[in-house]
Each structure stands twice: as C-alpha cells, then as structure tokens.
Design an enzyme around this catalytic site. Sequence first.
Site, PDB file in Angstrom:
ATOM      1  N   LYS A  97    -119.869  20.640 -10.049  1.00  0.00           N
ATOM      2  CA  LYS A  97    -119.214  20.119  -8.854  1.00  0.00           C
ATOM      3  C   LYS A  97    -117.970  19.386  -9.276  1.00  0.00           C
ATOM      4  CE  LYS A  97    -119.186  19.226  -4.439  1.00  0.00           C
ATOM      5  NZ  LYS A  97    -117.873  19.907  -4.422  1.00  0.00           N
TER       6      LYS A  97
ATOM      7  N   GLN B 257    -115.758  14.059 -14.876  1.00  0.00           N
ATOM      8  CA  GLN B 257    -116.556  14.388 -13.691  1.00  0.00           C
ATOM      9  C   GLN B 257    -118.056  14.387 -14.003  1.00  0.00           C
ATOM     10  OE1 GLN B 257    -114.475  15.525 -10.786  1.00  0.00           O
ATOM     11  NE2 GLN B 257    -116.293  14.937  -9.627  1.00  0.00           N
TER      12      GLN B 257
ATOM     13  N   LYS C  93    -119.080  10.740 -13.708  1.00  0.00           N
ATOM     14  CA  LYS C  93    -118.884  10.297 -12.323  1.00  0.00           C
ATOM     15  C   LYS C  93    -120.016  10.825 -11.445  1.00  0.00           C
ATOM     16  CE  LYS C  93    -114.769  10.999 -10.871  1.00  0.00           C
ATOM     17  NZ  LYS C  93    -113.496  11.422 -10.288  1.00  0.00           N
TER      18      LYS C  93
ATOM     19  N   LYS D 198    -114.536  21.221 -12.987  1.00  0.00           N
ATOM     20  CA  LYS D 198    -113.208  20.989 -12.403  1.00  0.00           C
ATOM     21  C   LYS D 198    -112.418  22.281 -12.533  1.00  0.00           C
ATOM     22  CE  LYS D 198    -110.566  17.732 -10.597  1.00  0.00           C
ATOM     23  NZ  LYS D 198    -110.921  16.587  -9.740  1.00  0.00           N
TER      24      LYS D 198
ATOM     25  N   GLY E  54    -111.473  19.760  -3.115  1.00  0.00           N
ATOM     26  CA  GLY E  54    -110.038  19.511  -3.253  1.00  0.00           C
ATOM     27  C   GLY E  54    -109.701  18.520  -4.354  1.00  0.00           C
ATOM     28  N   ASP E  55    -108.436  18.401  -4.643  1.00  0.00           N
ATOM     29  CA  ASP E  55    -107.883  17.397  -5.564  1.00  0.00           C
ATOM     30  C   ASP E  55    -106.387  17.397  -5.266  1.00  0.00           C
ATOM     31  OD1 ASP E  55    -108.667  15.674  -8.103  1.00  0.00           O
ATOM     32  OD2 ASP E  55    -106.816  16.669  -8.667  1.00  0.00           O
TER      33      ASP E  55
ATOM     34  N   ASN F  31    -104.118  11.946  -0.147  1.00  0.00           N
ATOM     35  CA  ASN F  31    -105.423  11.728   0.482  1.00  0.00           C
ATOM     36  C   ASN F  31    -106.078  10.413   0.058  1.00  0.00           C
ATOM     37  OD1 ASN F  31    -108.593  12.273  -0.191  1.00  0.00           O
ATOM     38  ND2 ASN F  31    -108.034  12.867   1.876  1.00  0.00           N
TER      39      ASN F  31
ATOM     40  N   SER G 182    -118.984  14.758  -0.853  1.00  0.00           N
ATOM     41  CA  SER G 182    -119.060  16.224  -1.008  1.00  0.00           C
ATOM     42  C   SER G 182    -120.520  16.641  -1.169  1.00  0.00           C
ATOM     43  CB  SER G 182    -118.264  16.681  -2.229  1.00  0.00           C
ATOM     44  OG  SER G 182    -116.924  16.938  -1.873  1.00  0.00           O
TER      45      SER G 182
END
Length: 449
Positions: free
Chosen positions: A93, A114, A117, A129, A168-169, A243, A381
């Site tokens: 993810k 990630q 995290k 990612k 998204g990023d 964002n 998410s």
Amino acid sequence: MTEIKQYLENLESNLKTKYPNQKEYLQAVAEFMGTIEPFLNQNPIFVEKNILEMLLVPERLIEFRIPWMSDSGEWKVNTGYRVQYNSALGPYKGGMRFHPTVNQSIMKFLAFEQIFKNSLTSLPIGGGKGGSDFDPKGKSEGEIMRFCQSLMQELQKYIGPDQDIPAGDIGVGGREIGYLFGEYKRLNSYQAGVLTGKPLSYWGSLARTEATGYGLVYFVEHLLNDQKDSFAGKKVLVSGSGNVAIYAIEKAQELGATVYGCSDSSGYVIDPEGIDLNLVKEIKEIKRDRIKTYLEKKPKAKFVEKGNIWSDEFYFDIALPCATQNEISEELAKQLVQNGVQIVAEGANMPTSLEALEVFKENNILYCPGKASNAGGVAVSALEMAQNAQRLPWTFEQVDHELNQIMKNIYETCRDTANRYANKNDFVSGANIAGFERVAKAMLSQGLV
Ligand code: NDP
C-alpha cells in the site's frame, strides 16, 4: 564497537557500495539505521535471523515504459515504477507520484519509509510506492488521461485489492486516480478496492482528501495536549499548497492557530492577516494556478519568487513542511531555530535533511518524522479499503473520528517507545523502532520467504 553496531554498519556500507547514486534512498536508510540499535540489543533474535538485511531488499521492483501521445500527435515516453517493498503485514500500500524528479532512488526511499508508516497505523497493510517521471504541469486533460491509461495498461498486471493498492501522492489526486481506475476496470472488472483516494461517486471515502493534513495536525495537537498546550493561538507556517498543505492549514485554523504562509515550487506567500484558505483552494484546486496569483486578491501579502519559505525571517511557533523531500537544509534549520520555532512536524515525506535533523536535536526542537505524523493519509486509505470490502460507506464524522484515534495511537506509541529505548521526545527513534518491531515480528513468524 559492539557486534550489533558492526552489523548495522556493514549493512549500510554494503548498500552504499551497491547503490552509490541513490542519495535519497541511502538517506532514508541511514536515518532508520541510526536509531534501531537499542532495540536490537534487547532483541538479538532479529540480528541472529538477519531480518534487517532481508527487510532492506525490496520483494519486487517493477520498472516499465509508458508510451503516450501528445495533443499535437507527438509520440512520448516516460518511465513508470512500482516498488513492492514488504508484504509482511498485508498487501502493498502506498501512493503514486508524478513528478519529473522521480527516479529509482526516490521510489525506494518512499517505499522504504512506507513500510514503517503503515506498520505504525496498526492496520493490515504492507509497504509499497510507485510513480513516474511524467510532469503533469502544463498538460491538457486529454494528455493526462491518455498517460494514466497507458500507465495502467502495464501496472494492472501487478496490482489488485488483496495484492497491491496504489493511491495518490505528488501530482496524483482524484482526477488521476479516476483515469487510472477507469482503465483498470476496462482491462479487468469493477473492483472498488484496487485503488484508494477515489472520487466519492464510486466508493471513495469521505475524509480521504483531508486525511493527511488533518492527521498531521491531530498528531501535533496530541503532542501539545501532552504538554498542557494546544494549537490555539499558535503561529504556523506551512510549505506547499497541495493536498497535504491545504488540509493541514484548514485543521490548524479550525483549532485556533493562525497560518501565515504557504508556498509552491514558484515561491512563497506570507500574509500578515493570515492565509485566506478559500482563496488558496480556488487557486490550487479549481484553477490549478500558481500561488503567486494570491496577491491579486490580497495585496497586503508578500510573494517571494523562487524563495523557500523556511528561509524567511518570520517569527513563528510551528513549522509544517508539506511540499517535498529535503526542503529543509542545515542552513534553513538554523534559520528556523533563530525564528523561534518550537515544533517541526512533517506532512511531506523526508522534508528534513539528516544535517537539519541534527540542528533540531541540538536545539531541543520537538521534531515529528513524517512516517508517524503524515500516516493519516494511508490510514484513511485503509479505511476506504474496509468500506469497499463491506460495500458500505461511512460518514465523514465516523472516518474523521477513526483518523483522530489512529493519530493519537501513533503519537502515544512513538512517545512510549522513545521513552523505553531512547530519549524523551525522540520521536524519530520511537517511530522507527515501533514501526520496525511489528514488521520484524511478522517476518520472523512467516519464515524464510
Ligand atoms: P501535491 O501534488 O498535492 O502538492 C505538492 C505541493 O508541494 C505543491 O504545492 C508543489 O508545488 C510543492 N512541491 C512539490 N515538489 C516541489 C519541489 N521540488 N519544490 C518545491 N515545491 C514542491 O502533493 P501532496 O500534497 O499530496 O504531497 C505533498 C507531500 O506529502 C509529499 O512529500 C508526499 O509524499 C507527502 N504525502 C502525501 C500524502 C497524501 O495523502 N497525498 C500522504 C503522505 C505523505 P508545485 O505545484 O508548484 O509543484
């Protein structure tokens, strides 16, 4: 030198030899390695079983060609990536980034961070990612759509609701996720849970758009509450105006802070009356324009062309870097200390260089690393995935409440882990150790796979 220290140094030095040009990746690994020794001293099984070396190697790294056609009929090509780094805790993810600076080093640093995290959220998600060196700036709707469709032609081979779930990023918002989703559906079938950050009309989650920015502010509010303080009355600067930045500004204002500045890659704005967020939203979310145009309606504000907001001499309390990696250098960190900053909390991924981090440490600045403080986006998410699997939408209040609880839990985990293994308020150690512990235990129990 202890055996464990030697083990860590060998791993890092091997990586440096293997990937001498992957600056950002080596930086993310160095930040992690610098904190993990006290945990390994107490849990030598992870060294005996070589879990750390295993974890450093991505399970899969996919690099592919993305051909697309411009409006004028020119044939173009970009490089696409998906790094499926670690699936010990669940399907991969992590977001997709579209930016001309994207390369293997940046993809690997983001995917590596990630892992920890996602682990900190306590939700069942592994680390991944992806992205492309495609530059969305100046592209037409048609070009963006054709590019997303071409990217998905290849990416769809490697993703799925229980396999890998991109989001998204930088450069990838609801519009891009919509085009990616449409193409995936055409090539496969309707699977709501294959991407997150979807528009609300087809199974996106309420509060996903706000999640990273709100989550960042919730994290800091819990930290402040712990010190019998709060955001109320604080002076804040934010970098970026995308964002994460926009919704960090919104929540900070809601909690009573005044946000005086924000930025984009063309420069920064400081408004002595406080940032007018509706105007920023109009410029960025509707017109997709440059932050410079803020001055057309707010002439008392100042705009510094090409300036980095952290170089300004403005006196303030809380810095929320929400733009990109390494935006705070050593010199800028010193400037922040001079400006009276007490807290630096990262909305962006790795916006602080290793040298800047040292400056914050030396000056007892409360520093919140992105892998903890910006985990709200991926957490929601995962809540979007839960709603998709249940085929039931949750209310905004329900998602927002969960988000706040998750950020409180992450904050307390980082705090308590820092107290146990490192120093009080060393949230870098707290986040790295707590994030690693869960992944390492899962890897150990799953055997040599
Ligand atoms: P957006 O694309 O929405 O916004 C990015 C903002 O940062 C824009 O204002 C952009 O300016 C600025 N920016 C980007 N690159 C640079 C650069 N090289 N120099 C100066 N300014 C730059 O992205 P997000 O808000 O989604 O992401 C921002 C950060 O937050 C990234 O580090 C991302 O990885 C991280 N993050 C995002 C999450 C999410 O849910 N979206 C989750 C967790 C972390 P311009 O438009 O001029 O390029």
